[in-house]
Scaffold this motif. Structure first.
Motif, PDB file in Angstrom:
ATOM      1  N   ASN A 107     -54.181  22.142-100.315  1.00 29.80           N
ATOM      2  CA  ASN A 107     -52.985  22.497 -99.546  1.00 29.80           C
ATOM      3  C   ASN A 107     -52.329  21.209 -99.075  1.00 29.80           C
ATOM      4  OD1 ASN A 107     -53.343  25.397 -99.433  1.00 29.80           O
ATOM      5  ND2 ASN A 107     -55.017  25.048 -97.994  1.00 29.80           N
ATOM      6  N   TYR A 109     -49.441  19.675 -96.650  1.00 31.10           N
ATOM      7  CA  TYR A 109     -48.557  19.992 -95.525  1.00 31.10           C
ATOM      8  C   TYR A 109     -47.604  18.843 -95.279  1.00 31.10           C
ATOM      9  CZ  TYR A 109     -51.986  23.570 -94.064  1.00 31.10           C
ATOM     10  OH  TYR A 109     -52.830  24.653 -93.996  1.00 31.10           O
ATOM     11  N   ASP A 120     -59.764  34.372 -95.620  1.00 29.91           N
ATOM     12  CA  ASP A 120     -60.008  34.091 -97.038  1.00 29.91           C
ATOM     13  C   ASP A 120     -60.808  35.281 -97.562  1.00 29.91           C
ATOM     14  OD1 ASP A 120     -59.020  31.648 -96.125  1.00 29.91           O
ATOM     15  OD2 ASP A 120     -60.394  30.490 -97.361  1.00 29.91           O
ATOM     16  N   VAL A 130     -67.142  29.062 -97.051  1.00 25.77           N
ATOM     17  CA  VAL A 130     -65.989  28.264 -97.456  1.00 25.77           C
ATOM     18  C   VAL A 130     -66.161  26.910 -96.765  1.00 25.77           C
ATOM     19  CG1 VAL A 130     -63.489  28.035 -97.455  1.00 25.77           C
ATOM     20  CG2 VAL A 130     -64.518  30.298 -97.643  1.00 25.77           C
ATOM     21  N   SER A 132     -64.301  23.304 -95.949  1.00 28.81           N
ATOM     22  CA  SER A 132     -62.951  22.783 -95.869  1.00 28.81           C
ATOM     23  C   SER A 132     -62.942  21.354 -95.343  1.00 28.81           C
ATOM     24  CB  SER A 132     -62.125  23.745 -95.006  1.00 28.81           C
ATOM     25  OG  SER A 132     -61.342  23.081 -94.063  1.00 28.81           O
ATOM     26  N   LEU A 157     -58.015  19.135 -85.807  1.00 31.88           N
ATOM     27  CA  LEU A 157     -58.726  18.602 -86.968  1.00 31.88           C
ATOM     28  C   LEU A 157     -58.145  17.246 -87.329  1.00 31.88           C
ATOM     29  CD1 LEU A 157     -58.807  21.773 -89.245  1.00 31.88           C
ATOM     30  CD2 LEU A 157     -60.618  20.911 -87.734  1.00 31.88           C
ATOM     31  N   HIS A 174     -57.931  32.702 -89.297  1.00 29.70           N
ATOM     32  CA  HIS A 174     -57.710  31.295 -88.962  1.00 29.70           C
ATOM     33  C   HIS A 174     -56.364  30.866 -89.519  1.00 29.70           C
ATOM     34  CE1 HIS A 174     -59.587  31.417 -92.936  1.00 29.70           C
ATOM     35  NE2 HIS A 174     -58.795  30.398 -93.219  1.00 29.70           N
ATOM     36  N   ILE A 176     -53.215  27.267 -89.379  1.00 31.47           N
ATOM     37  CA  ILE A 176     -52.789  25.951 -88.884  1.00 31.47           C
ATOM     38  C   ILE A 176     -51.482  26.149 -88.108  1.00 31.47           C
ATOM     39  CG2 ILE A 176     -51.892  23.691 -89.577  1.00 31.47           C
ATOM     40  CD1 ILE A 176     -54.861  23.764 -89.956  1.00 31.47           C
ATOM     41  N   ARG A 192     -50.356  16.084 -94.394  1.00 28.97           N
ATOM     42  CA  ARG A 192     -51.773  16.445 -94.313  1.00 28.97           C
ATOM     43  C   ARG A 192     -52.199  17.145 -95.597  1.00 28.97           C
ATOM     44  NH1 ARG A 192     -54.423  21.377 -92.546  1.00 28.97           N
ATOM     45  NH2 ARG A 192     -56.570  20.882 -91.986  1.00 28.97           N
ATOM     46  N   ASN A 194     -55.347  19.563 -96.984  1.00 30.78           N
ATOM     47  CA  ASN A 194     -56.566  20.324 -96.721  1.00 30.78           C
ATOM     48  C   ASN A 194     -57.129  20.752 -98.068  1.00 30.78           C
ATOM     49  OD1 ASN A 194     -57.403  23.560 -96.509  1.00 30.78           O
ATOM     50  ND2 ASN A 194     -58.468  22.195 -95.122  1.00 30.78           N
TER      51      ASN A 194
HETATM   52  C1  MD6 Z   1     -56.066  24.260 -93.439  1.00 31.81           C
HETATM   53  N1  MD6 Z   1     -57.563  26.017 -93.884  1.00 31.81           N
HETATM   54  O1  MD6 Z   1     -56.944  23.660 -92.841  1.00 31.81           O
HETATM   55  C2  MD6 Z   1     -56.191  25.681 -93.803  1.00 31.81           C
HETATM   56  N2  MD6 Z   1     -59.774  28.606 -94.911  1.00 31.81           N
HETATM   57  O2  MD6 Z   1     -55.024  23.708 -93.773  1.00 31.81           O
HETATM   58  C3  MD6 Z   1     -57.971  27.215 -94.267  1.00 31.81           C
HETATM   59  O3  MD6 Z   1     -57.203  28.101 -94.542  1.00 31.81           O
HETATM   60  C4  MD6 Z   1     -59.414  27.470 -94.338  1.00 31.81           C
HETATM   61  O4  MD6 Z   1     -59.999  25.478 -93.228  1.00 31.81           O
HETATM   62  C5  MD6 Z   1     -61.064  28.912 -94.989  1.00 31.81           C
HETATM   63  C6  MD6 Z   1     -62.041  28.090 -94.493  1.00 31.81           C
HETATM   64  C7  MD6 Z   1     -61.693  26.925 -93.909  1.00 31.81           C
HETATM   65  C8  MD6 Z   1     -60.355  26.592 -93.819  1.00 31.81           C
END
Ligand code: MD6
Ligand code: FE
Length: 208
Positions: A107, A109, A120, A130, A132, A157, A174, A176, A192, A194
């Motif tokens: 991802n 940003y 998810d 998951v 990340s 983060l 969850h 952002i 950013r 991810n």
């Molecule tokens: C992000 N993260 O950090 C979006 N999904 O940009 C997520 O959508 C995510 O961080 C599942 C598990 C951990 C994550």
């Protein structure tokens, strides 16, 4: 502050600056082979503010036909590149899961981008966690319960931080809320990245 569901693990600064820089170089090659695209929401048709691409056998994608995994890049038609070795190492170190990930979703940003509250849940198995990883600018992450309207907790983060969503936290909502522009110098143009690593199919040994 609300309780974060059990199975959530946060490893701040898990990747040191050199490992982060090496990985960014690797991800640039990945993006050159599998260009970033902007998914759209299945119902509204609204484009995501985040751009995405994938590595691995399964790439996550969304358009009018729904949220799903694709074996090939939607624009180039080519198979996704292989998951970088450093990310396989990360998964093997922290996931506690016996089979390797099948999806490595990237991802990207821009400073104004965000990601709405979601789970998810497009995978065949939720037995695998998951994993990340955050790179570049810091961001405000919000995590709640398995119910959309449950209470949520926010945490910041930073580049190099790793999170693991396992067990009850695997299906927690969850998102952002915002990216803190200018908070890191890892990416010359700011923004950013991810990376999320997921198992998509059930491995043979997982009898369910
Ligand atoms: C992000 N993260 O950090 C979006 N999904 O940009 C997520 O959508 C995510 O961080 C599942 C598990 C951990 C994550
Ligand atoms: Fe997610």
């Amino acid at each position: 502050m609300a309780a974060i569901p059990e199975g959530f693990r946060y490893l701040p600064g898990h990747l040191d600056p050199q490992a982060q820089a090496d990985l960014v170089a690797e991800l640039r090659r990945l993006v050159a082979a599998a260009p970033l695209y902007r998914p759209t929401m299945p119902k509204s048709g609204r484009p995501f503010s985040v751009r995405m691409t994938n590595a691995g056998s399964h790439g996550w994608f969304a358009d009018h036909a729904g949220y799903r995994y694709l074996a090939r890049h939607p624009k180039t038609g080519r198979p996704w590149p292989a998951i970088p070795g450093a990310l396989l190492d990360l998964w093997r170190t922290v996931s506690g899961y016996p089979a390797d990930p099948e999806c490595c979703l990237l991802n990207l940003y821009a400073p104004e981008a965000r990601m709405g509250l979601h789970r998810d849940a497009d995978e065949e198995t939720f037995a695998a966690p998951v994993v990340s990883l955050s790179l570049g600018d810091s961001a405000v992450f919000r995590i709640g319960a398995a119910e959309r309207r449950g209470p949520t907790t926010s945490l910041k983060l930073h580049s190099g931080d790793v999170m693991i969503l396992a067990g009850p936290a695997r299906l927690a909502y969850h998102g952002i809320d915002r990216v803190l522009g200018g908070s890191s110098r890892l990416l010359p143009d700011g923004g950013r990245i991810n990376v999320t690593l997921r198992r998509v199919t059930r491995p043979p040994e997982e009898d369910a």
